[in-house]
Enzyme design. Sequence first.
Site: not given
Ligand code: CAA
Length: 412
Positions: A81, A113, A244
Amino acid sequence: MSVGIEQLAVYVPPYVLSLDALAAARGVPAEKFREGLGVREMAIAPPCEDVVTLAASAGARALRASRIDPGDIGMLLVATETGVDHAKPVSIFVHELLGIGRQCRVYELKHACYAGTAALMSAADWVRAGGTRPRRALVIAADIARYAIGSPGEPTQGAGAVAMVVGREPGSLVLGEESGTYAGNVYDFWRPLGRREAMVDGKYSVECYLEALAGAFTAYRALERPALGADEPLSARLARFLYHTPFPKMAVKAHRRLLELDWRATAARAAGETDRLEEAMVASHRDAVAPGLEAVARVGNTYTASLYLCLAALLEREGSRLAGQRLGLFSYGSGCCAEFFTGLVPTGVAVQAGVAELLRERTAIDIEAYERLVREGDAGGEPPPGFTGEFVFQGVRDERREYARFAPALAA
Ligand code: CAA
């Protein structure tokens, strides 16, 4: 007829950024990335590499490892992609760089992906359709995952490629003939034409992934042969699960959802053993999922190559221990399409995909260097000292991209 992956090889670019350093630079606790997302490092490509050179380097390694003449490849598919042109496919640059012959079907595939799996399944069907003819395909999944600096997606970047020789002598993985599929139009992750970085509705993308997993896995359960007994979980027939993996915590969430579905589908267990589900999930993740996630935690998201990076690293590490056992594989591509399928690890499996060696050889870069690379973009140029790739993107001249084989002796 047995059809599947005869050989697989990996290539990851030579730079690596510590995610503890990224956390410090962004004012985020290191545990959020380490525990919350499960990531430790991410691979970064130097300016002399793009998706063409990543794919070609992995392809060259796979051809050498399988000791086959490039002229014997009748189909070359590159899934990505991170395309470099709206019309000219990445695959035709790779075709030339690898010295593959003229009698070859060559094309590029895109579906976020999922395209690596689309390519693998197309190649396997083409080999099967050839009957006893000795058909061989080269399938390469390659990507550079980019999100905006400072965005939630930033710690889930990465880069790499996995090449698979597909044929009738599957010494690495025999593909099952059934697949559970799922598709639906969702706006969870996309990259409008002209944008270098992806756009993503992060939390929604996680939901879409899990819904697609439920759809594909449920469809597969009904297709499993011999058919499952009423009280028999499919998970009991599979030794390892590979997902994935945009970040390792996603695989944790996915495995939890899969086990819930599997247990709920077995009437007696659902009624009598629900209280044991949590305990079983922890043990199953530790034994059947975590061993496949180490490499991805150190490379980051490689989009369409991600599932196959997990497979290559797992088979390299413990292929012979898994001989005779089946793996469950789940592929998800945003947008979306998903597929759950299985593969049998054959006896005599001996995969040297190159993962451990490549990870050892990388050069650490700091935040300043990382941000400079992002700002400068993929301009092409000279390979850095210690470059491990085999091909170089030299730059764009007259709107045409130029590539060359890297000859370390000449560069020294
Ligand atoms: N210590 C330990 N854990 C902590 C923490 C700390 N101090 N602070 C936060 N966390 C945890 C949260 O509890 C959360 O865990 P859970 O999901 O188990 O609840 C985790 O860290 C992530 O924190 P947030 O909920 O605050 O989320 P974020 O704002 O960091 O965003 C995300 C996370 C949405 C995955 C972001 O990284 C993102 O947009 N990533 C790109 C999209 C992606 O990969 N999507 C996956 C599905 S789509 C796909 O698979 C296709 C692809 O390849 C893109």
